[in-house]
Motif scaffolding. Sequence first.
Motif, PDB file in Angstrom:
ATOM      1  N   ARG A   1      65.436 -60.071  52.305  1.00 21.79           N
ATOM      2  CA  ARG A   1      65.389 -58.726  52.867  1.00 21.79           C
ATOM      3  C   ARG A   1      64.804 -58.804  54.259  1.00 21.79           C
ATOM      4  O   ARG A   1      63.729 -59.364  54.460  1.00 21.79           O
ATOM      5  CB  ARG A   1      64.530 -57.811  51.994  1.00 21.79           C
ATOM      6  N   TYR A   2      65.513 -58.254  55.254  1.00 15.13           N
ATOM      7  CA  TYR A   2      65.027 -58.136  56.624  1.00 15.13           C
ATOM      8  C   TYR A   2      64.550 -56.706  56.860  1.00 15.13           C
ATOM      9  O   TYR A   2      65.204 -55.749  56.427  1.00 15.13           O
ATOM     10  CB  TYR A   2      66.149 -58.435  57.627  1.00 15.13           C
ATOM     11  N   THR A   3      63.439 -56.566  57.574  1.00 11.87           N
ATOM     12  CA  THR A   3      62.967 -55.235  57.922  1.00 11.87           C
ATOM     13  C   THR A   3      62.205 -55.270  59.238  1.00 11.87           C
ATOM     14  O   THR A   3      61.587 -56.282  59.577  1.00 11.87           O
ATOM     15  CB  THR A   3      62.062 -54.655  56.817  1.00 11.87           C
ATOM     16  N   ASP A   4      62.275 -54.165  59.982  1.00 15.01           N
ATOM     17  CA  ASP A   4      61.481 -54.032  61.205  1.00 15.01           C
ATOM     18  C   ASP A   4      60.499 -52.880  61.091  1.00 15.01           C
ATOM     19  O   ASP A   4      59.928 -52.422  62.074  1.00 15.01           O
ATOM     20  CB  ASP A   4      62.386 -53.832  62.428  1.00 15.01           C
TER      21      ASP A   4
ATOM     22  N   ARG B   1      64.107 -49.896  59.601  1.00 14.09           N
ATOM     23  CA  ARG B   1      65.368 -50.184  58.937  1.00 14.09           C
ATOM     24  C   ARG B   1      65.231 -51.473  58.153  1.00 14.09           C
ATOM     25  O   ARG B   1      64.338 -52.286  58.413  1.00 14.09           O
ATOM     26  CB  ARG B   1      66.495 -50.318  59.959  1.00 14.09           C
ATOM     27  N   SER B   2      66.149 -51.679  57.226  1.00  8.72           N
ATOM     28  CA  SER B   2      66.118 -52.913  56.449  1.00  8.72           C
ATOM     29  C   SER B   2      67.527 -53.291  56.025  1.00  8.72           C
ATOM     30  O   SER B   2      68.455 -52.470  56.082  1.00  8.72           O
ATOM     31  CB  SER B   2      65.221 -52.758  55.216  1.00  8.72           C
ATOM     32  N   ALA B   3      67.683 -54.522  55.611  1.00 12.19           N
ATOM     33  CA  ALA B   3      68.952 -55.025  55.095  1.00 12.19           C
ATOM     34  C   ALA B   3      68.646 -56.067  54.031  1.00 12.19           C
ATOM     35  O   ALA B   3      67.716 -56.865  54.176  1.00 12.19           O
ATOM     36  CB  ALA B   3      69.786 -55.646  56.217  1.00 12.19           C
TER      37      ALA B   3
ATOM     38  N   VAL C   1      61.446 -60.643  55.173  1.00 12.22           N
ATOM     39  CA  VAL C   1      61.213 -61.097  56.539  1.00 12.22           C
ATOM     40  C   VAL C   1      60.964 -59.873  57.404  1.00 12.22           C
ATOM     41  O   VAL C   1      61.864 -59.057  57.614  1.00 12.22           O
ATOM     42  CB  VAL C   1      62.403 -61.908  57.086  1.00 12.22           C
ATOM     43  N   HIS C   2      59.726 -59.723  57.866  1.00 15.09           N
ATOM     44  CA  HIS C   2      59.346 -58.603  58.726  1.00 15.09           C
ATOM     45  C   HIS C   2      59.421 -59.077  60.182  1.00 15.09           C
ATOM     46  O   HIS C   2      58.830 -60.097  60.537  1.00 15.09           O
ATOM     47  CB  HIS C   2      57.920 -58.152  58.404  1.00 15.09           C
ATOM     48  N   TRP C   3      60.149 -58.324  60.994  1.00 14.93           N
ATOM     49  CA  TRP C   3      60.364 -58.706  62.389  1.00 14.93           C
ATOM     50  C   TRP C   3      59.548 -57.809  63.330  1.00 14.93           C
ATOM     51  O   TRP C   3      59.428 -56.603  63.113  1.00 14.93           O
ATOM     52  CB  TRP C   3      61.837 -58.569  62.762  1.00 14.93           C
ATOM     53  N   SER C   4      59.013 -58.420  64.380  1.00 10.29           N
ATOM     54  CA  SER C   4      58.366 -57.672  65.450  1.00 10.29           C
ATOM     55  C   SER C   4      58.707 -58.346  66.775  1.00 10.29           C
ATOM     56  O   SER C   4      59.362 -59.405  66.798  1.00 10.29           O
ATOM     57  CB  SER C   4      56.849 -57.635  65.261  1.00 10.29           C
TER      58      SER C   4
ATOM     59  N   ILE D   1      68.237 -57.711  65.606  1.00  7.99           N
ATOM     60  CA  ILE D   1      68.704 -58.488  64.459  1.00  7.99           C
ATOM     61  C   ILE D   1      68.709 -57.629  63.201  1.00  7.99           C
ATOM     62  O   ILE D   1      69.685 -57.609  62.437  1.00  7.99           O
ATOM     63  CB  ILE D   1      67.823 -59.734  64.262  1.00  7.99           C
ATOM     64  N   VAL D   2      67.622 -56.892  62.975  1.00  9.21           N
ATOM     65  CA  VAL D   2      67.547 -56.046  61.789  1.00  9.21           C
ATOM     66  C   VAL D   2      68.567 -54.917  61.871  1.00  9.21           C
ATOM     67  O   VAL D   2      69.236 -54.590  60.877  1.00  9.21           O
ATOM     68  CB  VAL D   2      66.127 -55.478  61.609  1.00  9.21           C
ATOM     69  N   ALA D   3      68.712 -54.319  63.063  1.00  8.49           N
ATOM     70  CA  ALA D   3      69.689 -53.234  63.219  1.00  8.49           C
ATOM     71  C   ALA D   3      71.102 -53.722  62.938  1.00  8.49           C
ATOM     72  O   ALA D   3      71.895 -53.038  62.274  1.00  8.49           O
ATOM     73  CB  ALA D   3      69.597 -52.664  64.630  1.00  8.49           C
TER      74      ALA D   3
END
Length: 338
Positions: free
Chosen positions: A69-72, A75-77, A177-180, A319-321
């Motif tokens: 799971r990706y998230t910022d 949003r998430s995927a 995976v949390h993105w910043s 990337i998350v978007a």
Amino acid sequence: MIDVLVAGGGPAGLAAAIRAAAAGLEAVVVEPRTTPVDKACGEGIMPGGVAALRDLGVRVSGRELRGIRYTDGRRSAEAAFRGGPGAGVRRTELHTALHERAAALGVRVVTAKAGEIRQDEDTVTAAGLTARWLIAADGLHSPLRRALGLDRPVAGPGRYGLRRHYPLAPWTDHVEVHWSRHGEAYVTPVGERLVGVAVLSRDRRPYDRHLAAFPALAARLADSPGATPVRGAGPLRQRARGLRAGRVLLVGDAAGYVDALTGEGIALAVATATAAVDCLTAGRPEDYPRRWARVTRRYRLLTAALLGAAGHPSSGRLIVATAHRAPVLFRTAVHALQ
């Protein structure tokens, strides 16, 4: 005489010893640290890694992982693994399982450093032991790679990893995976009440300052008592001028490393160790560099591409978007990493 001497008793070294012993070769591992050895890693094993361990006769416990799971934070995927689950496993438990499998096959482990390498046309000697072949599996910053003149400098800023555990019941069966703009945080369930959180970044800052870049995650962890000490690793990017020097073959992280971003470390450790031993048992050590290139190609290409995108401050949200808006594309990328 020893057939295969392995310098390094981590996953890659033990995988090489297990593969050699299963092929009927005498394998001896040289490792200065006592078992189990902990390490700053994300502890999420992709389905390919689970399958590779199973092929070695190694079964690990831990938490079943169903996907990524990706998230910022907004949003998430998500993408589920296909063809079987991954596993969240404490590094110490993985190391113990590999060590026990090696011991069951008669692999001897010598508590020592490899030290100086001496070799001639027929033998190689390290730690006072002489063998036909030496597999160097002594890690990311391999002393043997440097001693053999195979270390290749890496230009540009390095990426570093920090990991800590929290005594919490996992809230997901995915690797999150949390993105910043500063990097990524990887959340991996590894026990009934244990969650690992690893941060990767080019910025060298204290762990808590890194965590502050992920407000939603930091809030979830804020009230957790008794977090474990922080472990670190890096710089992660390592390169080798070659994979063989005479009767010595480099495997695992010692052979070069791109990044931990895709979580394929264990699968690669087993794959490169297997390729090296298979080339030796076939009497064709000269084939190993080509075999290594083939088994690591997908990882190197995909990781380099994603790492390049992650290197820009605004890329995390992009990337998350993109993953959120194009779920089929995201699932395809995740499946390619299995």
